[in-house]
Design an enzyme around this catalytic site. Structure first.
Site, PDB file in Angstrom:
ATOM      1  CE  LYS A   1      23.432  11.084   5.142  1.00  0.00           C
ATOM      2  NZ  LYS A   1      22.564  12.085   4.528  1.00  0.00           N
TER       3      LYS A   1
ATOM      4  N   GLY B   1      15.901   8.236   0.134  1.00  0.00           N
ATOM      5  CA  GLY B   1      15.628   9.287   1.117  1.00  0.00           C
ATOM      6  C   GLY B   1      15.279  10.605   0.448  1.00  0.00           C
TER       7      GLY B   1
ATOM      8  CE  LYS C   1      21.827   8.790  -4.606  1.00  0.00           C
ATOM      9  NZ  LYS C   1      20.935   9.203  -3.503  1.00  0.00           N
ATOM     10  CB  SER C   2      21.380  15.639  -5.543  1.00  0.00           C
ATOM     11  OG  SER C   2      21.838  14.928  -4.433  1.00  0.00           O
TER      12      SER C   2
ATOM     13  NE  ARG D   1      17.858  19.102  -4.740  1.00  0.00           N
ATOM     14  CZ  ARG D   1      18.236  18.092  -3.938  1.00  0.00           C
ATOM     15  NH1 ARG D   1      18.429  16.873  -4.440  1.00  0.00           N
ATOM     16  NH2 ARG D   1      18.407  18.286  -2.644  1.00  0.00           N
TER      17      ARG D   1
ATOM     18  NE  ARG E   1      17.884   7.308   5.418  1.00  0.00           N
ATOM     19  CZ  ARG E   1      18.403   7.789   4.283  1.00  0.00           C
ATOM     20  NH1 ARG E   1      18.229   7.147   3.153  1.00  0.00           N
ATOM     21  NH2 ARG E   1      19.088   8.906   4.304  1.00  0.00           N
TER      22      ARG E   1
ATOM     23  CG  ASP F   1      25.836  11.320   0.066  1.00  0.00           C
ATOM     24  OD1 ASP F   1      25.408  11.035   1.198  1.00  0.00           O
ATOM     25  OD2 ASP F   1      25.138  11.876  -0.801  1.00  0.00           O
TER      26      ASP F   1
ATOM     27  NE  ARG G   1      26.344   7.984  -1.805  1.00  0.00           N
ATOM     28  CZ  ARG G   1      26.177   8.268  -3.108  1.00  0.00           C
ATOM     29  NH1 ARG G   1      27.056   7.860  -3.989  1.00  0.00           N
ATOM     30  NH2 ARG G   1      25.137   8.969  -3.517  1.00  0.00           N
TER      31      ARG G   1
HETATM   32  C1  S3P Z   1      20.758  14.586  -0.630  1.00  0.00           C
HETATM   33  C2  S3P Z   1      21.116  15.138   0.574  1.00  0.00           C
HETATM   34  C3  S3P Z   1      21.947  14.430   1.550  1.00  0.00           C
HETATM   35  C4  S3P Z   1      22.679  13.252   0.931  1.00  0.00           C
HETATM   36  C5  S3P Z   1      21.786  12.429   0.076  1.00  0.00           C
HETATM   37  C6  S3P Z   1      21.221  13.260  -1.061  1.00  0.00           C
HETATM   38  C7  S3P Z   1      19.899  15.372  -1.531  1.00  0.00           C
HETATM   39  O1  S3P Z   1      21.114  13.949   2.578  1.00  0.00           O
HETATM   40  O2  S3P Z   1      23.250  12.462   1.930  1.00  0.00           O
HETATM   41  O3  S3P Z   1      22.481  11.327  -0.489  1.00  0.00           O
HETATM   42  O4  S3P Z   1      19.770  15.015  -2.722  1.00  0.00           O
HETATM   43  O5  S3P Z   1      19.333  16.377  -1.073  1.00  0.00           O
HETATM   44  P1  S3P Z   1      20.732  14.850   3.867  1.00  0.00           P
HETATM   45  O6  S3P Z   1      19.972  16.013   3.399  1.00  0.00           O
HETATM   46  O7  S3P Z   1      19.889  13.958   4.735  1.00  0.00           O
HETATM   47  O8  S3P Z   1      22.032  15.201   4.505  1.00  0.00           O
END
Ligand code: S3P
Length: 428
Positions: free
Chosen positions: A341, A94, A21-22, A26, A122, A314, A387
Site C-alpha cells: 500500500k 494508487g 475517496k474511491s 470514480r 508499488r 484500508d 492512514r
Molecule cells: C481502492 C481499492 C483498494 C484500496 C484503496 C482504494 C479503490 O486497493 O486499498 O485505498 O478505490 O479501488 P486495492 O484494489 O489495491 O486493494
C-alpha cells in the site's frame, strides 16, 4: 508537520466526515467518459482525488469547481479525450494510476503515468499485464512492472481474466478498459472487493452484470447523472474506533457510506464487543449511506482473515489500534496486500504502535497483537502514509502524556480537516 495529541477520557460526539475517496475518483473518471454534465456533490477535495482531477483536465476534459466539494465534469465520450501534452502525475494515488491506466488503454493515443516515490515502488504489473492481453501497449520500469507507465492504447479486445488478488483497482481498470474493447470483458476475483465501479457504471447506463465473483462488461455509451458522494467509511473508521476503544463513549458519524463491500469494520467492532447502531439509512446513486453510532465497551481480541480482508483492507491500521487495547489476542491474517500500500502497512503499524508500549508482531501476511492495558505517549512517524498517521493519532488518545505524529501533512491525502474533527471531540 507535527500533529500533537493528548489523551482523552470519554467521548460523546456527533461528527461529519468528508466524501468517499474511491467514489470521488470514480465520479470524475466515469463522468469524463459520459455524455453530458456530471454534477458531483460532497466530492472529497483530498490530495489523491485532486490528482485525478488534474490528470483528467490534462486529457482535455473540463472539470468546473463550483466549490471544493462540488464539481461538474463536462464528459466527452462522443468526441473523445485528447493526448496529454505532458506526463500525467498521480501523486500518491494508487486508484488514480491503476484506474486511469485502464481508461488510457482504451484511447488511441500515447500517455505516460507517473507519481511520487511511493507510487513508483508499488506493483503495476497487476494492471499492465491484463491490459496488454487486451491489446494495449504498456511499458514501464523493470520490465514493465513499475511506474512511470507509458501507454499506447486503442484497438482493445475483451478478455476473460482471473485476478491474482482481490483488488478493486485491478477489477476497475479492466472494466473501464472493457468499455472501449470489442466483445465482452469478464473479470473474476478470488474474493469480493469494493464494487463502486460496477454500481456507478450501471447508474450511468453501461451494460454490466455481476454474478458472484465474476463481472461482465460490454462496450456501452454512458449518460451523465448527478452523484452525491457518501461520507468515507474509511475516514469514519478513525472515529468509530475512537468511540469503541474508550469505554462509556458514544460517537455518531453522520452520512457514512454503508456499501456492504466496505463495512467489514462494523462487523469486526461488533464482534470485539462494541455496540453499533445504524440510523437514517438511505440510498444515493446506488450507494447506501447512513449514520453510524458506536458505543464503547470493554473489547476482546478477534481473528480478522479470509474474505473479510478486502471488506476492511484500508481499516487494518486503525483496527490494529483496537486490537492493542482489547483483551487477549487479535490475529490478522491473509493481509499480505498491506505490504504494497502507500507504505508497508504491516511493518509501519507494528513499529509505530510498539513505540507506545503495544505488543505487536508482524507475520508474513498479517499481525499478531497481544492486548495491553497501559500505553505511553510516543513520537511516531507517518511513513508519508495518511492512514498510518491517523492510526498513530488515535493511539495517542488512549496513551498517557503527549504523542507527536511526525509528517502528518500526508493526512490531507484522504482526510483534509482530520485534526479539526479530532479537536472537536474535546469540546463536546
Ligand atoms: C481502492 C481499492 C483498494 C484500496 C484503496 C482504494 C479503490 O486497493 O486499498 O485505498 O478505490 O479501488 P486495492 O484494489 O489495491 O486493494
Amino acid at each position: 508537520m507535527d500533529l500533537l495529541i493528548k489523551p482523552i477520557t470519554k467521548l460523546n460526539s456527533v461528527v461529519s466526515i468528508p466524501g468517499d475517496k474511491s467514489i470521488s475518483h470514480r465520479s470524475v473518471m466515469i463522468g469524463a467518459i459520459a455524455d453530458g454534465v456530471t454534477d458531483i456533490q460532497n466530492f472529497l477535495p483530498g490530495e489523491d482525488c485532486l490528482s485525478t482531477v488534474r490528470c483528467i483536465r490534462q486529457l482535455g476534459i473540463e472539470v468546473n469547481e463550483i466549490t471544493p466539494s462540488h464539481l461538474q465534469v463536462i464528459g466527452k465520450r462522443s468526441t473523445g479525450w485528447q493526448e496529454p501534452e505532458n506526463l500525467l502525475d498521480v501523486g500518491n494515488s494508487g486508484t488514480t494510476i491503476r484506474l486511469l491506466a485502464g481508461l488510457l488503454a482504451g484511447q488511441d493515443f500515447f500517455s505516460i503515468l507517473t507519481g511520487d516515490d511511493s507510487i513508483r515502488k508499488r506493483p503495476m504489473a497487476r494492471v499492465a499485464e491484463p491490459l496488454r492481453q487486451m491489446g494495449a501497449q504498456v511499458w514501464g520500469r523493470h520490465e514493465g512492472r513499475y511506474a512511470p507507465l507509458a501507454i499506447r492504447g486503442g484497438n482493445l479486445k475483451g478478455i476473460h481474466y482471473t485476478t491474482p488478488v482481490a483488488s478493486a483497482q485491478i477489477k476497475s481498470a479492466l472494466l473501464l478498459a472493457g468499455l472501449f474493447a470489442q466483445g465482452e470483458t469478464v473479470v473474476t476475483e478470488p474474493a469480493p472487493s469494493r464494487d463502486h465501479t460496477e454500481k456507478m457504471l450501471q447508474a450511468f447506463g453501461a451494460y454490466i452484470e455481476t454474478n458472484g465473483l465474476t463481472v461482465v462488461v460490454k462496450p456501452s455509451s454512458l449518460t451523465a447523472r448527478p452523484i452525491i458522494v457518501p461520507g468515507d467509511i474509511s475516514s469514519a473508521a478513525f472515529f468509530l474506533v475512537a468511540g469503541a476503544i474508550i469505554p462509556g463513549s458514544s460517537i455518531t458519524v453522520k452520512n457514512a457510506g454503508l456499501n456492504p463491500t466496505r463495512t467489514g469494520i462494523l462487523d469486526v467492532l461488533a464482534e470485539m464487543g462494541a455496540r453499533i447502531t445504524i440510523a437514517n439509512e438511505q440510498e444515493s446513486s446506488g450507494e447506501l449511506m447512513g449514520d453510524i453510532t458506536v458505543e464503547g465497551r470493554a473489547l476482546k481480541g478477534v481473528v480478522i482473515a479470509g474474505d473479510l480482508i478486502p471488506r476492511l483492507i484500508d481499516e487494518i491500521p486503525v483496527l490494529a489500534v483496537a486490537g492493542t487495547v482489547a483483551e487477549g489476542h487479535t490475529i490478522i491474517k491473509d493481509a499480505a496486500e498491506l505490504k504494497v500500500k502507500e507504505s508497508n502497512r504491516l511493518n509501519a503499524i507494528a513499529t509505530e504502535l510498539n513505540r507506545f508500549g503495544a505488543d505487536i508482531q508482524e507475520s508474513n501476511d498479517g499481525l499478531i497483537i497481544k492486548g495491553q492495558r497501559r500505553f505511553n505517549g510516543a513520537v511516531c512517524n507517518s511513513y508519508n502514509d495518511h492512514r498510518i498517521a491517523m492510526a498513530c493519532a488515535l493511539m495517542g488518545l488512549v496513551a498517557s502524556g503527549q504523542t507527536i505524529v511526525k509528517g502528518a501533512e500526508c493526512i490531507d491525502i484522504s482526510f483534509p480537516g482530520f485534526e479539526q474533527v479530532l479537536n472537536s471531540l474535546r469540546n463536546d
